[in-house]
Design an enzyme around this catalytic site. Sequence first.
Site, PDB file in Angstrom:
ATOM      1  CE  LYS A  18      -3.186   3.137   0.744  1.00 23.56           C
ATOM      2  NZ  LYS A  18      -4.120   3.549  -0.339  1.00 23.56           N
TER       3      LYS A  18
ATOM      4  CB  CYS B  49      -2.595  10.239  -3.575  1.00 22.46           C
ATOM      5  SG  CYS B  49      -3.641   9.485  -2.332  1.00 22.46           S
TER       6      CYS B  49
END
Length: 309
Positions: free
Chosen positions: A44, A128
């Site tokens: 992640k 992101c």
Amino acid sequence: SLLSASLLGIDFANPLLNASGVYCRDVAELDALAASAAGSLVTKSCTLLAREGNPEPRYYATPLGSINSMGLPNAGYQYYLAYAQQHDYAAKPLFLSVAGLSLADNLTMLAAIRAADTPAIVELNLSCPNVPGKPQIGYDFAAMTAMLEAVTQAYDRPFGVKLPPYFDIAHFDEAAAILNRFPQVAFVTCINSIGNALIIDVEAESVVIKPKDGFGGIGGDYVLPTALANVNAFYRRCPAKQIIGCGGVTRGEHIFMHLLAGASLVQVGTALYEEGPGIFARLNDELAELLTRKGYRGIEEVRGKLRTL
Ligand SMILES: C=Cc1c(C(=O)O)[nH]c(=O)[nH]c1=O
């Protein structure tokens, strides 16, 4: 063998791995991927400090894919670096995804990763879409240039970047021109989720995730054509780099499409979230069956062979 793949001169048993963010936040999930039929795995995206992420519900799946606004929940970079240090690289390669909230954070994390002298491959996340108030680096070409100039000074190993999808030929041209200035950027992963989409539940007359008034990044069937276009656009524009495809893979033929478009490896996100790590055995079988039926002896023969009319 039939499914053997290669990236940065490293051998992979097959081209498949998870998309960063999916099934890779803690040791249990990472160990499950390491034990699965995936050819490799990625952690992640990590930040300097651990993060709770956004309030739930922050992920939702439909028959056509998923929407998420996770908000970068992760255990902090030291957790994933420690995992990388104990990983068995003889079994399969491992990627570390890095998504610092600032250039300084990225430099700190990359310096620590470099000092650890780990075989892990860095995938720098330049997109992101779900940290409110933070612009996407991947959509700010000046910031992207500054980030890469600083990172290539601090981190002296080959690494890759995870890009958001682009939708304008001029943007493919400009982003590729920036990346081509940095030979150290050895691979490009296309695509991250298509940002700031909105899924509506008719019954409830409501959005389906809590953060950002329901706005979030989408994946799954919704994004396959955009993912393929971005893979092929950067494959054509960055001949000295390799491409990792990501987006819209639920079946073996989708992996084949990504390979034709120019991908060396292929990541699976939404479908992995929904089906679990067993999906990698299914996808490898479907890909092997398709290659065999078409008379291919290896995926190298397929890569980039997309025909135009
Ligand atoms: C790094 C945060 C990301 C997230 C997130 O953590 O919200 N979701 C995505 O679909 N892509 C990301 O890159």
